[in-house]
Design an enzyme around this catalytic site. Structure first.
Site, PDB file in Angstrom:
ATOM      1  CD  GLU A 299      10.009  10.459  13.759  1.00 39.03           C
ATOM      2  OE1 GLU A 299       8.904   9.877  13.738  1.00 39.03           O
ATOM      3  OE2 GLU A 299      11.019  10.006  13.193  1.00 39.03           O
TER       4      GLU A 299
ATOM      5  CE  LYS B 211      -1.918   2.552   3.196  1.00 44.21           C
ATOM      6  NZ  LYS B 211      -1.802   3.901   2.577  1.00 44.21           N
TER       7      LYS B 211
ATOM      8  N   GLY C 207      -4.786   0.176   4.636  1.00 41.45           N
ATOM      9  CA  GLY C 207      -3.605  -0.372   5.325  1.00 41.45           C
ATOM     10  C   GLY C 207      -3.983  -1.396   6.390  1.00 41.45           C
TER      11      GLY C 207
ATOM     12  CD  GLU D 246      12.928   2.783   8.902  1.00 43.50           C
ATOM     13  OE1 GLU D 246      12.867   3.449   9.962  1.00 43.50           O
ATOM     14  OE2 GLU D 246      12.966   3.281   7.780  1.00 43.50           O
TER      15      GLU D 246
ATOM     16  CB  CYS E 257      12.848   7.512  10.332  1.00 46.40           C
ATOM     17  SG  CYS E 257      13.451   6.710   8.860  1.00 46.40           S
TER      18      CYS E 257
HETATM   19  P1  NAI Z   1       1.643   6.963   9.337  1.00 48.62           P
HETATM   20  O1  NAI Z   1       2.402   5.967  10.115  1.00 48.62           O
HETATM   21  O2  NAI Z   1       0.237   7.257   9.735  1.00 48.62           O
HETATM   22  O3  NAI Z   1       1.640   6.548   7.791  1.00 48.62           O
HETATM   23  C1  NAI Z   1       2.533   5.637   7.190  1.00 48.62           C
HETATM   24  C2  NAI Z   1       1.742   4.662   6.338  1.00 48.62           C
HETATM   25  O4  NAI Z   1       0.883   3.905   7.188  1.00 48.62           O
HETATM   26  C3  NAI Z   1       0.843   5.305   5.286  1.00 48.62           C
HETATM   27  O5  NAI Z   1       0.820   4.501   4.131  1.00 48.62           O
HETATM   28  C4  NAI Z   1      -0.517   5.266   5.970  1.00 48.62           C
HETATM   29  O6  NAI Z   1      -1.601   5.266   5.068  1.00 48.62           O
HETATM   30  C5  NAI Z   1      -0.444   3.958   6.710  1.00 48.62           C
HETATM   31  N1  NAI Z   1      -1.359   3.853   7.846  1.00 48.62           N
HETATM   32  C6  NAI Z   1      -1.859   4.845   8.609  1.00 48.62           C
HETATM   33  N2  NAI Z   1      -2.700   4.340   9.548  1.00 48.62           N
HETATM   34  C7  NAI Z   1      -2.725   3.001   9.372  1.00 48.62           C
HETATM   35  C8  NAI Z   1      -3.394   1.932  10.016  1.00 48.62           C
HETATM   36  N3  NAI Z   1      -4.206   2.152  11.046  1.00 48.62           N
HETATM   37  N4  NAI Z   1      -3.175   0.679   9.586  1.00 48.62           N
HETATM   38  C9  NAI Z   1      -2.343   0.434   8.563  1.00 48.62           C
HETATM   39  N5  NAI Z   1      -1.691   1.406   7.887  1.00 48.62           N
HETATM   40  C10 NAI Z   1      -1.866   2.688   8.292  1.00 48.62           C
HETATM   41  O7  NAI Z   1       2.478   8.309   9.342  1.00 48.62           O
HETATM   42  P2  NAI Z   1       1.979   9.795   8.996  1.00 48.62           P
HETATM   43  O8  NAI Z   1       0.622  10.046   9.568  1.00 48.62           O
HETATM   44  O9  NAI Z   1       2.146   9.992   7.560  1.00 48.62           O
HETATM   45  O10 NAI Z   1       3.069  10.646   9.784  1.00 48.62           O
HETATM   46  C11 NAI Z   1       2.969  10.781  11.198  1.00 48.62           C
HETATM   47  C12 NAI Z   1       4.320  10.690  11.852  1.00 48.62           C
HETATM   48  O11 NAI Z   1       4.882   9.411  11.632  1.00 48.62           O
HETATM   49  C13 NAI Z   1       5.375  11.655  11.329  1.00 48.62           C
HETATM   50  O12 NAI Z   1       5.282  12.900  11.928  1.00 48.62           O
HETATM   51  C14 NAI Z   1       6.637  10.940  11.705  1.00 48.62           C
HETATM   52  O13 NAI Z   1       6.917  11.200  13.057  1.00 48.62           O
HETATM   53  C15 NAI Z   1       6.291   9.470  11.571  1.00 48.62           C
HETATM   54  N6  NAI Z   1       6.747   8.903  10.275  1.00 48.62           N
HETATM   55  C16 NAI Z   1       7.869   8.113  10.230  1.00 48.62           C
HETATM   56  C17 NAI Z   1       8.329   7.633   9.030  1.00 48.62           C
HETATM   57  C18 NAI Z   1       9.556   6.783   8.924  1.00 48.62           C
HETATM   58  O14 NAI Z   1      10.243   6.837   7.912  1.00 48.62           O
HETATM   59  N7  NAI Z   1       9.851   5.914   9.872  1.00 48.62           N
HETATM   60  C19 NAI Z   1       7.662   7.957   7.767  1.00 48.62           C
HETATM   61  C20 NAI Z   1       6.463   8.720   7.911  1.00 48.62           C
HETATM   62  C21 NAI Z   1       6.047   9.176   9.134  1.00 48.62           C
END
Ligand code: NAI
Ligand code: MG
Length: 496
Positions: free
Chosen positions: A393, A182, A218, A256, A291
């Site tokens: 973060e 996804k 997701g 990750e 990250c």
């Molecule tokens: P998120 O963790 O909500 O999104 C990442 C992915 O997970 C997206 O594809 C999203 O659609 C999916 N997702 C969201 N809720 C889900 C659920 N309940 N079940 C399954 N999949 C789900 O991150 P978001 O909202 O974009 O960013 C929030 C914070 O997350 C950022 O401020 C940052 O701190 C952190 N982050 C860390 C990343 C990394 O590279 N480790 C990348 C993006 C965000």
């Protein structure tokens, strides 16, 4: 080309299920925005549980033939994908910069090139899916096989979407799994273009890529009973929910997640190259939406003011603006939610008595930068490692600088975090640097550099930064294969 992208009508993209480009069953869509202009640029399907089920079923059907394909032949397909990814990297990079706001020159283009390398790296590793023989004696043959797990469910974020997507696709497929991935709702376009390139070479159903929101698409993927492995990159909060879903079915997970990585600067390092290194480690040119960002700087008290003055000069020289402009160093934050969140942290810093704003602050309210979600490099100095800005973060260009005198104190503060993804140590004394590197609780410590990951080194987190490793042969073997042991009795009676 920047112009042609911007003048074209709303793009209409579909998702890939079973070798076909399709809309969502419900017909619902998501509008993708260009965050640098706050304008809609594309429509993609809003996939939900029904679409997930179709994709997983397709991957399940494709698995037997793909898993039995000779690994070297699977590798060859990945190498062909690498060639096309490289040849088309500029097109991919432009689309990426347009949809996620990362500057073309400093971020999107290097990401597109590195993504081609990910396919190349894993394509070359197919013959390394080796097992072992176990010396149980002359009358026993005991050996292990590295077998794929089945259908892998992967969920990726928007901050480096093609690189992070390739880090799921390439090792999972190389190892003989099939995949349903996804894409992030905020940055699906370059991922779909990469998918198109992959699909030119892959049998149908081996790779399926969905677009949709987290909770309905997701979560459905994480909870699908036919998914035998989950690989997630994103927030720690969602990572925990993916792990819970995995626990219900006892499927392995790779996570990750976030970071709040320390940079320890020793007093012998009040120099320009270290300042450049800090700018790099902090990922200012990716608006620090990384990250791996070194977002807590432990700066020796003797050089605290002079180093910050140099950092101010360098950071303020970064050109912020149109991501597609070659002159731009730093683009825009991904969306309104993240922009508001980053501004909230800056406001908190400004309101705190103990914290001193060294430079930066809230984004401009007028002028060209106010047209998009542009944040500016910001540094707060504070003696404490315990306030919100030093613990959470931020995922924006907000760095906290904390002074230290005693090395043990610096390392204790560096380790006082529920995260443990990356770390940076800056000193001319290599013994001291390595002792610090060994004492820091992080999956990746860099000494005297602040660079990005290179294919071949195992990358991943300690503590709540995650589980499992990516970017390496070992990461592929551990994350995308399971070992089977076969034990044969060679002592059977001779017949006839
Ligand atoms: P998120 O963790 O909500 O999104 C990442 C992915 O997970 C997206 O594809 C999203 O659609 C999916 N997702 C969201 N809720 C889900 C659920 N309940 N079940 C399954 N999949 C789900 O991150 P978001 O909202 O974009 O960013 C929030 C914070 O997350 C950022 O401020 C940052 O701190 C952190 N982050 C860390 C990343 C990394 O590279 N480790 C990348 C993006 C965000
Ligand atoms: Mg979220």
């Amino acid at each position: 080309m920047a112009d042609t992208i911007e003048r074209s009508a709303l793009l209409n993209r579909k998702m890939l299920i079973d070798g076909e480009w399709v809309d969502s069953v419900s017909g619902q869509t998501i509008t993708v925005e260009n965050p640098a202009k706050r304008q809609p640029i594309a429509i993609v399907p809003r996939g939900n549980a029904e679409d997930v089920d179709r994709a997983v079923q397709a991957a399940y059907r494709a698995f037997p033939a793909w898993s039995r394909t000779v690994p070297r032949d699977r590798g060859k397909l990945l190498l062909k994908i690498a060639e096309v990814m490289e040849a088309r990297h500029e097109e991919i990079a432009r689309l990426l910069a347009w949809e996620n706001g990362n500057a073309l020159r400093t971020q999107a283009r290097p990401e597109a090139k590195n993504t081609a390398d990910i396919f190349r790296y894993f394509g070359g590793l197919a013959s390394e899916l080796k097992g072992e023989t176990i010396p149980f004696g002359e009358h026993v043959l005991s050996y292990t096989r590295r077998e794929p797990l089945g259908v892998v469910g992967a969920i990726i974020p928007w901050n480096a979407p093609i690189l992070l997507g390739a880090l799921k696709i390439a090792p999972a497929l190389c190892a003989g799994n099939t995949l349903v991935m996804k894409a992030a709702e905020d940055a699906p376009l370059a991922v779909l273009l990469m998918t198109e390139i992959c699909q030119e070479f892959l049998p149908k159903g081996v790779l399926n890529v969905l677009t949709g929101y987290g909770p309905d698409c997701g979560a459905a993927l994480a909870n699908h009973p036919l998914v035998r492995k989950l690989s997630f990159t994103g927030s720690t909060e969602v990572g925990k929910s993916v792990m819970r879903a995995a626990a219900d079915r006892i499927v392995p997970v790779s996570l990750e997640l976030g970071g709040k990585s320390p940079s320890i600067v020793y007093p012998d390092c009040d120099e320009d190259w270290v300042v450049d290194g800090i700018v790099g480690a902090m990922r200012f040119t990716r608006q620090s939406q990384s990250c791996t960002a070194g977002s807590r700087m432990f700066l020796h008290a003797d050089i605290f003011d002079s180093f910050l003055a140099k950092l101010k000069k360098k950071a303020e020289a970064l050109k912020i603006g149109d991501p597609l402009d070659e002159a731009t160093d730093m683009g825009s934050i991904i969306n309104n939610k993240q922009f508001t969140k980053v501004c909230g942290y800056v406001s908190d810093g400004l309101a705190r008595k103990d914290a001193k704003l060294v430079f930066g602050g809230l984004p401009p309210k007028d002028g060209p930068l106010s047209e998009g979600y542009f944040a500016i490099p910001t540094v707060f100095a504070d003696a404490s490692n315990d306030w919100r800005l030093a613990r959470e973060e931020i995922f924006g260009p907000v760095l906290v600088a904390i002074p230290w005198r005693d090395e043990e104190d610096a390392i204790r503060m560096a380790n006082d975090s529920h995260y443990g993804l990356a770390a940076y140590v800056w000193t001319h004394e290599i013994g001291r640097g390595l002792r610090a590197a060994h004492a820091i609780q992080s999956g990746w410590v860099q000494v005297n550099q602040g660079l990005g990951q290179v294919p071949g080194h195992s990358y991943g987190g300690y503590k709540q930064s995650g589980i499992g490793r990516e970017f390496s042969l070992e990461g592929m073997l551990d994350s995308y294969t399971q070992r089977k042991n076969v034990t044969v009795n060679l002592n059977t009676p001779v017949r006839g």
